[in-house]
Design an enzyme around this catalytic site. Structure first.
Site, short mmCIF file in Angstrom:
data_model
loop_
_atom_site.label_atom_id
_atom_site.label_comp_id
_atom_site.label_asym_id
_atom_site.label_seq_id
_atom_site.Cartn_x
_atom_site.Cartn_y
_atom_site.Cartn_z
N GLY A 88 0.91 -1.26 -0.08
CA GLY A 88 -0.08 -0.08 0.01
C GLY A 88 0.76 1.41 -0.05
CB SER A 89 1.87 3.45 -1.94
OG SER A 89 0.95 3.30 -3.22
N GLY A 90 -0.76 4.64 0.07
CA GLY A 90 -1.59 5.96 0.18
C GLY A 90 -0.80 7.17 1.23
CE LYS A 111 -8.84 5.48 14.30
NZ LYS A 111 -8.50 6.61 13.41
CD GLN A 140 -10.85 2.22 5.42
OE1 GLN A 140 -11.21 0.94 5.55
NE2 GLN A 140 -10.89 2.79 4.22
#
Length: 344
Positions: free
Chosen positions: A10-12, A204, A297
């Protein structure tokens, strides 16, 4: 012992911030880690150029973490199978809804002895509680630990002091992961209550959406503090119900109360949820407009939690979680949140 080879899946913005830390730390411990770190980049064009080529040339993720230099030993790889082949440690940093598909793509390419660490905050969409780490373990047949904390990517990347929590049931690997992530500006603490660490990281975000709704309504600190407290209460109740290993001390680690506070004041879930109330635009539209297409999310996790609670006939016990879901997906009015929280 041979040197450990590390890949970042991943590379966000958070993936790129993690790459900055990991790239520096593998050089700090040359007796433990191979110096080169591979980072899987979902290929896309930025101003007519491939993002992977931009990163490898300028050492900057100009789309998702502009203005931050990534160490030159971090190599962007657009082929996900190539990025993990022969690697010993896989650090997962991508939206949780893409994990299963990615696992199926790489399962034939990874080493049988590889281990994973998930920085992914979310749950699987299932009528039964299903952690992302469990999905990775079951799909790949390798152990998976977690890292969660009060970590807004841009602040970590600017080296503003912050903390995070490693949840790992293997004490030897706790030491390895601590060396991989700990820096003077990014303090990590390892605990063995991995399930609670991961649940806190997912739950959360639901509370942060509720906090954003409160901000969107223009309400003050009293109301927001109440929402955060009730949200924390529901998080603890949920964790104790679904994790037999749950320890109350974990809620006072960075992954618990600290992460909840920072996300309710500074995170993307709060920011976009505020705009959702103020503008009346859809969440999908706001994700594109405010996040460049990256996914929130919180709303997705609220749906996953709703499905679990519904299957267990527990919806009345979680008014905040349920209200967030209904506002996001059933077009319930935002007043639903305050009405449900005010009921005895």
């Amino acid at each position: 012992m041979s040197l450990l080879k590390v890949s970042i899946v991943g590379s966000g913005n958070w993936g790129s911030a993690v790459a900055k830390i990991v790239g520096a730390n593998v050089r700090r411990y040359p007796d433990l880690f191979e110096s080169q770190v591979k980072m899987w980049v979902f290929e896309e064009l930025v101003n007519g150029k491939k993002l992977s080529e931009i990163i490898n040339t300028t050492h900057e993720n100009v789309k998702y973490l502009p203005g931050i230099q990534i160490p030159d030993n971090v190599i962007a790889v657009p082929d996900v199978r190539e990025s993990v082949s022969g690697q010993d440690v896989l650090v997962w940093v991508l939206p949780h809804q893409f994990v299963k598909r990615t696992c199926s793509q790489i399962k034939e390419s990874i080493k049988p002895t590889a281990v994973s660490l998930s920085c992914i905050k979310g749950l699987q969409d299932s009528a039964e509680l299903a952690l992302v780490s469990t999905l990775i373990e079951s799909e790949l047949g390798t152990p998976c630990s977690v890292l969660m904390g009060a970590n807004i990517a841009s602040e970590v990347a600017k080296e503003e002091f912050s903390e995070s929590t490693i949840g790992c049931n293997d004490k030897k690997m706790c030491g390895v992961y601590t060396k991989l992530f700990h820096t003077p500006y990014f303090r990590v603490n390892a605990v063995t209550d991995a399930a609670t660490v991961e649940l806190c990281g997912a739950l959360k975000n639901i509370v942060a959406v509720a906090a954003g709704f409160i901000d969107g309504l223009g309400m003050g600190g009293n109301t927001k503090a109440a929402v955060i407290r009730i949200g924390m209460q529901e998080m603890i109740k949920f964790c104790k119900l679904f994790s037999q290993t749950c320890q109350e001390s974990t809620f006072f680690e960075s992954c618990g109360l600290a992460d909840l506070i920072t996300t309710c004041y500074g995170g993307r879930n709060r920011k976009v949820s505020e705009a959702f109330i103020r503008t009346g635009k859809s969440l999908t539209h706001l994700e594109e407009e405010m996040l460049g297409g990256q996914k929130l999310q919180g709303p997705i996790t609220s749906m996953e939690v709703f499905n679990v609670l519904k299957a267990q006939d527990l919806l009345p016990d979680y008014p905040l979680f349920v209200s967030v879901y209904r506002i996001c997906f059933e077009e319930a009015h935002v007043s639903t949140l305050l009405i449900s929280l005010g009921q005895d």
